[in-house]
Design an enzyme around this catalytic site. Sequence first.
Site, PDB file in Angstrom:
ATOM      1  N   ARG A 113       0.820  -1.223   0.000  1.00 26.09           N
ATOM      2  CA  ARG A 113       0.000   0.000   0.000  1.00 26.09           C
ATOM      3  C   ARG A 113       0.844   1.258   0.000  1.00 26.09           C
ATOM      4  O   ARG A 113       0.411   2.312  -0.453  1.00 26.09           O
ATOM      5  CB  ARG A 113      -0.918   0.006   1.224  1.00 26.09           C
ATOM      6  CG  ARG A 113      -2.214  -0.765   1.034  1.00 26.09           C
ATOM      7  CD  ARG A 113      -2.967  -0.891   2.357  1.00 26.09           C
ATOM      8  NE  ARG A 113      -3.366   0.405   2.885  1.00 26.09           N
ATOM      9  CZ  ARG A 113      -3.674   0.613   4.162  1.00 26.09           C
ATOM     10  NH1 ARG A 113      -3.641  -0.366   5.034  1.00 26.09           N
ATOM     11  NH2 ARG A 113      -4.023   1.813   4.573  1.00 26.09           N
ATOM     12  N   TYR A 114       2.013   1.172   0.619  1.00 26.95           N
ATOM     13  CA  TYR A 114       2.904   2.329   0.688  1.00 26.95           C
ATOM     14  C   TYR A 114       4.137   1.997  -0.141  1.00 26.95           C
ATOM     15  O   TYR A 114       4.648   0.886  -0.051  1.00 26.95           O
ATOM     16  CB  TYR A 114       3.307   2.615   2.141  1.00 26.95           C
ATOM     17  CG  TYR A 114       2.143   2.604   3.106  1.00 26.95           C
ATOM     18  CD1 TYR A 114       0.971   3.313   2.808  1.00 26.95           C
ATOM     19  CD2 TYR A 114       2.187   1.886   4.293  1.00 26.95           C
ATOM     20  CE1 TYR A 114      -0.104   3.294   3.683  1.00 26.95           C
ATOM     21  CE2 TYR A 114       1.105   1.870   5.172  1.00 26.95           C
ATOM     22  CZ  TYR A 114      -0.038   2.567   4.856  1.00 26.95           C
ATOM     23  OH  TYR A 114      -1.100   2.552   5.714  1.00 26.95           O
ATOM     24  N   ARG A 117       7.368   0.312   1.589  1.00 26.33           N
ATOM     25  CA  ARG A 117       7.173  -0.798   2.536  1.00 26.33           C
ATOM     26  C   ARG A 117       6.134  -1.766   1.995  1.00 26.33           C
ATOM     27  O   ARG A 117       5.154  -1.335   1.386  1.00 26.33           O
ATOM     28  CB  ARG A 117       6.583  -0.269   3.860  1.00 26.33           C
ATOM     29  CG  ARG A 117       7.508   0.464   4.763  1.00 26.33           C
ATOM     30  CD  ARG A 117       6.704   1.447   5.635  1.00 26.33           C
ATOM     31  NE  ARG A 117       6.239   2.575   4.827  1.00 26.33           N
ATOM     32  CZ  ARG A 117       5.371   3.490   5.236  1.00 26.33           C
ATOM     33  NH1 ARG A 117       4.859   3.434   6.440  1.00 26.33           N
ATOM     34  NH2 ARG A 117       4.997   4.466   4.425  1.00 26.33           N
ATOM     35  N   CYS A 126      -2.732 -18.077  14.211  1.00 30.18           N
ATOM     36  CA  CYS A 126      -2.253 -17.335  15.381  1.00 30.18           C
ATOM     37  C   CYS A 126      -2.290 -18.262  16.592  1.00 30.18           C
ATOM     38  O   CYS A 126      -3.076 -19.208  16.630  1.00 30.18           O
ATOM     39  CB  CYS A 126      -3.146 -16.131  15.661  1.00 30.18           C
ATOM     40  SG  CYS A 126      -3.198 -14.985  14.271  1.00 30.18           S
ATOM     41  N   CYS A 130      -7.364 -13.068  18.469  1.00 24.48           N
ATOM     42  CA  CYS A 130      -7.884 -11.887  19.147  1.00 24.48           C
ATOM     43  C   CYS A 130      -9.243 -11.568  18.530  1.00 24.48           C
ATOM     44  O   CYS A 130      -9.346 -11.445  17.305  1.00 24.48           O
ATOM     45  CB  CYS A 130      -6.966 -10.691  18.939  1.00 24.48           C
ATOM     46  SG  CYS A 130      -5.234 -11.106  19.165  1.00 24.48           S
ATOM     47  N   CYS A 133      -9.486  -8.677  16.003  1.00 26.45           N
ATOM     48  CA  CYS A 133      -8.545  -8.688  14.876  1.00 26.45           C
ATOM     49  C   CYS A 133      -9.175  -8.125  13.600  1.00 26.45           C
ATOM     50  O   CYS A 133     -10.253  -8.563  13.197  1.00 26.45           O
ATOM     51  CB  CYS A 133      -8.076 -10.116  14.620  1.00 26.45           C
ATOM     52  SG  CYS A 133      -6.972 -10.237  13.198  1.00 26.45           S
ATOM     53  N   ARG A 135      -8.079  -8.628  10.722  1.00 26.34           N
ATOM     54  CA  ARG A 135      -7.916  -9.584   9.615  1.00 26.34           C
ATOM     55  C   ARG A 135      -8.613 -10.904   9.923  1.00 26.34           C
ATOM     56  O   ARG A 135      -8.213 -11.958   9.450  1.00 26.34           O
ATOM     57  CB  ARG A 135      -6.425  -9.831   9.329  1.00 26.34           C
ATOM     58  CG  ARG A 135      -5.706  -8.603   8.830  1.00 26.34           C
ATOM     59  CD  ARG A 135      -4.474  -8.929   7.989  1.00 26.34           C
ATOM     60  NE  ARG A 135      -3.763  -7.699   7.674  1.00 26.34           N
ATOM     61  CZ  ARG A 135      -2.635  -7.312   8.269  1.00 26.34           C
ATOM     62  NH1 ARG A 135      -2.060  -8.096   9.158  1.00 26.34           N
ATOM     63  NH2 ARG A 135      -2.077  -6.162   7.950  1.00 26.34           N
ATOM     64  N   ASP A 294     -10.346  -0.505  13.789  1.00 24.23           N
ATOM     65  CA  ASP A 294     -10.880  -0.449  12.421  1.00 24.23           C
ATOM     66  C   ASP A 294     -12.344  -0.899  12.367  1.00 24.23           C
ATOM     67  O   ASP A 294     -12.736  -1.783  13.123  1.00 24.23           O
ATOM     68  CB  ASP A 294     -10.072  -1.372  11.494  1.00 24.23           C
ATOM     69  CG  ASP A 294      -8.664  -0.854  11.252  1.00 24.23           C
ATOM     70  OD1 ASP A 294      -8.494   0.373  11.213  1.00 24.23           O
ATOM     71  OD2 ASP A 294      -7.752  -1.687  11.109  1.00 24.23           O
ATOM     72  N   ASP A 331      -6.200   4.131  10.658  1.00 24.28           N
ATOM     73  CA  ASP A 331      -5.799   3.576   9.368  1.00 24.28           C
ATOM     74  C   ASP A 331      -6.955   3.772   8.393  1.00 24.28           C
ATOM     75  O   ASP A 331      -8.117   3.604   8.761  1.00 24.28           O
ATOM     76  CB  ASP A 331      -5.450   2.088   9.503  1.00 24.28           C
ATOM     77  CG  ASP A 331      -4.438   1.641   8.462  1.00 24.28           C
ATOM     78  OD1 ASP A 331      -4.148   2.431   7.536  1.00 24.28           O
ATOM     79  OD2 ASP A 331      -3.944   0.510   8.563  1.00 24.28           O
ATOM     80  N   LYS A 338      -1.060   5.820   7.759  1.00 27.15           N
ATOM     81  CA  LYS A 338      -1.919   5.949   8.926  1.00 27.15           C
ATOM     82  C   LYS A 338      -2.024   7.424   9.302  1.00 27.15           C
ATOM     83  O   LYS A 338      -1.022   8.128   9.320  1.00 27.15           O
ATOM     84  CB  LYS A 338      -1.310   5.156  10.080  1.00 27.15           C
ATOM     85  CG  LYS A 338      -1.633   3.687   9.984  1.00 27.15           C
ATOM     86  CD  LYS A 338      -0.430   2.812   9.905  1.00 27.15           C
ATOM     87  CE  LYS A 338      -0.802   1.369   9.761  1.00 27.15           C
ATOM     88  NZ  LYS A 338      -0.166   0.699   8.634  1.00 27.15           N
TER      89      LYS A 338
HETATM   90  C1  PLP Z   1       0.654  -0.387   8.767  1.00 30.16           C
HETATM   91  C2  PLP Z   1       1.166  -0.875   7.513  1.00 30.16           C
HETATM   92  C3  PLP Z   1       2.500  -0.683   7.179  1.00 30.16           C
HETATM   93  C4  PLP Z   1       3.491  -0.027   8.098  1.00 30.16           C
HETATM   94  O1  PLP Z   1       3.215   1.295   8.361  1.00 30.16           O
HETATM   95  P1  PLP Z   1       4.126   2.134   9.370  1.00 30.16           P
HETATM   96  O2  PLP Z   1       3.419   3.435   9.486  1.00 30.16           O
HETATM   97  O3  PLP Z   1       5.478   2.233   8.735  1.00 30.16           O
HETATM   98  O4  PLP Z   1       4.206   1.374  10.644  1.00 30.16           O
HETATM   99  C5  PLP Z   1       2.919  -1.144   5.953  1.00 30.16           C
HETATM  100  N1  PLP Z   1       2.077  -1.741   5.085  1.00 30.16           N
HETATM  101  C6  PLP Z   1       0.787  -1.926   5.378  1.00 30.16           C
HETATM  102  C7  PLP Z   1      -0.095  -2.566   4.370  1.00 30.16           C
HETATM  103  C8  PLP Z   1       0.281  -1.514   6.601  1.00 30.16           C
HETATM  104  O5  PLP Z   1      -1.006  -1.724   6.894  1.00 30.16           O
HETATM  105  S1  SF4 Z   2      -4.437  -9.301  15.947  1.00 29.51           S
HETATM  106 FE1  SF4 Z   2      -5.151 -10.843  14.462  1.00 29.51          FE
HETATM  107  S2  SF4 Z   2      -3.339 -11.438  13.327  1.00 29.51           S
HETATM  108 FE2  SF4 Z   2      -2.634 -10.417  15.192  1.00 29.51          FE
HETATM  109  S3  SF4 Z   2      -2.310 -12.066  16.682  1.00 29.51           S
HETATM  110 FE3  SF4 Z   2      -4.382 -11.304  16.984  1.00 29.51          FE
HETATM  111  S4  SF4 Z   2      -5.648 -12.610  15.724  1.00 29.51           S
HETATM  112 FE4  SF4 Z   2      -3.573 -12.892  15.020  1.00 29.51          FE
END
Ligand code: PLP
Ligand code: SF4
Length: 363
Positions: A113-114, A117, A126, A130, A133, A135, A294, A331, A338
Amino acid sequence: MNPNKKSVFRLINTSDQNWSDWHWQFKNRITKPGILANLLHEPAEKREELQRAATVYPLAITPYYFSLINHTNENDPIKKQCFPDLLEILQTCTPEDPLEEDSHMPVPKLVHRYPDRCLAIVTEICATYCRHCNRKRFWSSSPQISMKTRLTNMIRYISASPQIREVIISGGDPLTLEDHVLEELLVSLRSIPHVEVLRIGSRAPVVMPMRITKDLCRILKRARPLWFNTQFNHPHEITPDSARACNMLLEAGIPVSNQSVLLGGINDSTEVMKNLLYGLQNISVRPYYLFHCDPAKGCEHFRTDVKTGMGMMENIWRQCSGLSLPQYVLDVPGSTGKIPLNVMSRAIKKDLQKHQHFFDKFK
Ligand SMILES: *Cc1c(COP(=O)(O)O)cnc(C)c1O
Ligand code: SF4
């Protein structure tokens, strides 16, 4: 040994040696709603609720994390983070993928996305799931391709993308992978000249601290510069075991930072958050981000409003050591990064008025 540890311990009838072995913790995770209900002597209706929620979003709790629960407190913050709740499946209007990660995957499970990175989702598994979560949509998805192909495709894409200077190894929890898989991945990433920095995102220090072993530290040490981000959300998670895990990483030369999620009824008060941040500072873990929760499907009941978060962070900013302050962020989909919910810009308006004569001198 705390009494909770004893009760799980008795139930599973294990030795201290087993207890401190991460493979044992992982293998003995509580994954069946029926067993969880038995452990708690839950009434039939509660049993059915657990069952219904866990059918949609799987359940897993390590015996260690379970042992941190205070069962006399119905609103125990550890319990709330890992027990399935009917509220998770009664939400219909929130999206599964609010950050639109799925549309930023040039190869399966690699989110880019960025520009500089990328984030590699190397597993869906996991140690403890959580409930908040963002995801959780991945948990029950069975991988279509083998782990080897998945990681090879990611490495190929990263090698061919010179703008990527940092790779975030995430999941799921990457530390549920065996040492040799992780090592191979880290060595491959390290052999790409433009990849300068590696980052691991893992909740292992919090939910399965015995995962941080001497062998693992040796592997991670060789992959430096490597940054480790974990997720403590409540002061009760700071225990001698989790502190020891963080300390082993720190002694291997790996900075440990923390990304909390702001969770209603768990850590959305100044008092709790302050104890968490000071607790982290005491174990040399740097608070990095506090994420506004989120709007992901199944997490809605944990969300607080931004105003509450800003108010709490303003109190903390005024009261606490600068070293203990995380950046409170939201986010959003897309590539903007972010968004800092800048407490200072709000608070400073008041301060500016109070100190106007001081600022005037520097015009
Ligand atoms: C959060 C995130 C990052 C890292 O972001 P930082 O601001 O550098 O911590 C990189 N890629 C994705 C897809 C993210 O969600
Ligand atoms: S936040 Fe989601 S991905 Fe991270 S440890 Fe918890 S369940 Fe796993």
